[in-house]
Design a protein around this motif. Structure first.
Motif, PDB file in Angstrom:
ATOM      1  N   VAL A 167      74.799  14.744  63.992  1.00 12.98           N
ATOM      2  CA  VAL A 167      74.545  13.624  64.476  1.00 12.98           C
ATOM      3  C   VAL A 167      75.548  12.885  64.940  1.00 12.98           C
ATOM      4  N   ARG A 226      76.365  12.223  69.158  1.00  9.96           N
ATOM      5  CA  ARG A 226      76.330  11.126  69.543  1.00  9.96           C
ATOM      6  C   ARG A 226      77.554  10.798  70.515  1.00  9.96           C
ATOM      7  N   LYS A 227      78.383  11.863  70.509  1.00 10.32           N
ATOM      8  CA  LYS A 227      79.802  11.426  71.326  1.00 10.32           C
ATOM      9  C   LYS A 227      79.243  11.796  72.972  1.00 10.32           C
ATOM     10  N   TYR A 243      75.669  11.246  73.721  1.00  5.78           N
ATOM     11  CA  TYR A 243      74.691  10.211  73.818  1.00  5.78           C
ATOM     12  C   TYR A 243      75.626   8.703  74.106  1.00  5.78           C
ATOM     13  N   ASP A 244      76.601   8.553  73.369  1.00  6.15           N
ATOM     14  CA  ASP A 244      77.166   7.434  73.643  1.00  6.15           C
ATOM     15  C   ASP A 244      77.697   7.125  74.967  1.00  6.15           C
ATOM     16  N   GLU A 274      74.597   6.247  77.012  1.00  8.90           N
ATOM     17  CA  GLU A 274      74.237   4.831  76.845  1.00  8.90           C
ATOM     18  C   GLU A 274      75.235   3.772  77.770  1.00  8.90           C
ATOM     19  N   LYS A 334      70.097   0.922  70.556  1.00 11.79           N
ATOM     20  CA  LYS A 334      71.431   1.295  69.850  1.00 11.79           C
ATOM     21  C   LYS A 334      71.345   1.769  68.527  1.00 11.79           C
ATOM     22  N   LYS A 375      69.574   5.131  68.394  1.00  9.40           N
ATOM     23  CA  LYS A 375      70.176   6.029  69.305  1.00  9.40           C
ATOM     24  C   LYS A 375      69.030   6.858  70.160  1.00  9.40           C
ATOM     25  N   GLU A 414      67.004  11.159  73.050  1.00  7.71           N
ATOM     26  CA  GLU A 414      67.617  10.707  71.694  1.00  7.71           C
ATOM     27  C   GLU A 414      68.323  11.785  70.981  1.00  7.71           C
ATOM     28  N   VAL A 415      69.129  11.276  69.986  1.00  4.01           N
ATOM     29  CA  VAL A 415      69.808  12.526  69.140  1.00  4.01           C
ATOM     30  C   VAL A 415      68.912  12.749  67.967  1.00  4.01           C
TER      31      VAL A 415
END
Length: 306
Positions: free
Chosen positions: A112, A116-117, A119-120, A123, A140, A143, A155-156
């Motif tokens: 995860v 997230r790298k 996904y962030d 976002e 947040k 995620k 989503e992650v």
């Protein structure tokens, strides 16, 4: 490019323009000196990846409409080519600009944290975009980015193949394939396609060092498709690998694996690393694999023996 007719496969100009307009008019960069500036795709991103990947369409007699030709996009580049930003933008295109109700877009990697790298970045793109920040809801802690208008979300997901067998993805962003310990997660999502009209998995990686793992297998498959595209019309491949015998000290060989060299990536950075690589086998191995995108597990031992 040609306009859509009802036979054969074409680059559909309206589709390609729509994707490019989302990038250049809605999305922005999120980091460094480019932060908050419009994400205008570079020539190689536009012509070699985005336009063919999203714009190549074929007529579906069953659906009575045009659909994307490709189901899997394989992108293999050296590090620091703006990959995370490109993948994040792709995820948002699949979420809001693909005319898909209830789209499920999943981001994944080895774990995860890695997923997230990308996904962030997505976002942050939403937060910095007046249009997207009004349309989308960002959760947040979970995620998850939700589009209430279409009931879609990005989503992650955890790297648990067994727990992902019930997914019905419209889009999958699969980052750093070289870190996957096996092909379980990959196969779980590839085999989840079937109910969507034009699902798309976009996988990105740098050259790996495991000659028998998932990444090596898909890399070899991609090499076959590059030479004979008719073998798999559903696979889009963009690979920029240097050969094992590359003259790595020659700066003229660097651009092939680094199309962003001189754009996102500074030439001086590679010069400094190449200088260090002349003095250290470990640094040479890193330079070959991550900077020149070379599949060469035994390169350093060969070099030492010479």
């Amino acid at each position: 490019m040609v306009r859509c007719g009802r036979s054969g496969t074409h680059i559909c100009q309206p589709r390609a323009r729509r994707v490019l307009s989302v990038f250049s008019e809605i999305l922005v960069h999120t980091k460094g000196r480019w932060a908050r500036q419009p994400f205008v795709p570079r020539t190689w991103q536009r012509n070699d990846i985005l336009v063919p990947l999203f714009g190549t369409v074929e007529w579906s007699a069953v659906l009575g409409r045009w659909v994307r030709q490709y189901r899997i996009g394989w992108i293999e580049l050296a590090r620091k080519q703006g990959k995370s930003e490109l993948l994040a933008g792709t995820a948002l295109v699949l979420l809001v600009a693909d005319d898909e109700e209830g789209a499920e877009v999943y981001g994944m990697a080895r774990d995860v944290g890695q997923a997230r790298k990308v996904y962030d970045v997505a976002e942050r793109m939403v937060e910095l975009s007046p249009i997207l920040s009004r349309r989308l809801r960002v959760y947040k802690q979970a995620k998850r980015i939700v589009d209430p208008k279409t009931g879609s979300y990005y989503e992650v997901v955890p790297a648990d193949a067994a727990g992902n067998l019930g997914a019905n993805p419209h889009g999958v962003i699969f980052d750093e394939v070289l870190t996957q310990p096996n092909r379980d997660l990959w196969d779980a999502y590839v085999t989840s396609f079937g109910t969507r009209d034009q699902p798309l998995m976009v996988a990105a990686t740098t050259a790996g060092d495991d000659p028998v793992g998932l990444c090596a297998s898909e890399h070899a498959y991609g090499e076959r498709i590059v030479k004979q595209p008719h073998l798999d019309r559903r696979r889009f491949v963009y690979m920029r690998n240097n050969p094992p015998d590359v003259d790595w000290a020659d700066e003229r060989t660097w651009k092939h694996a680094n199309p962003a060299l001189g754009q996102f990536l500074q030439v001086q950075t590679l010069r400094d690393e190449a200088r260090a690589a002349k003095l250290s086998p470990e640094k040479l191995r890193s330079f070959l694999q991550f900077r020149l995108n070379v599949w060469l597990p035994d390169a350093v031992s060969d070099w030492i023996s010479l």
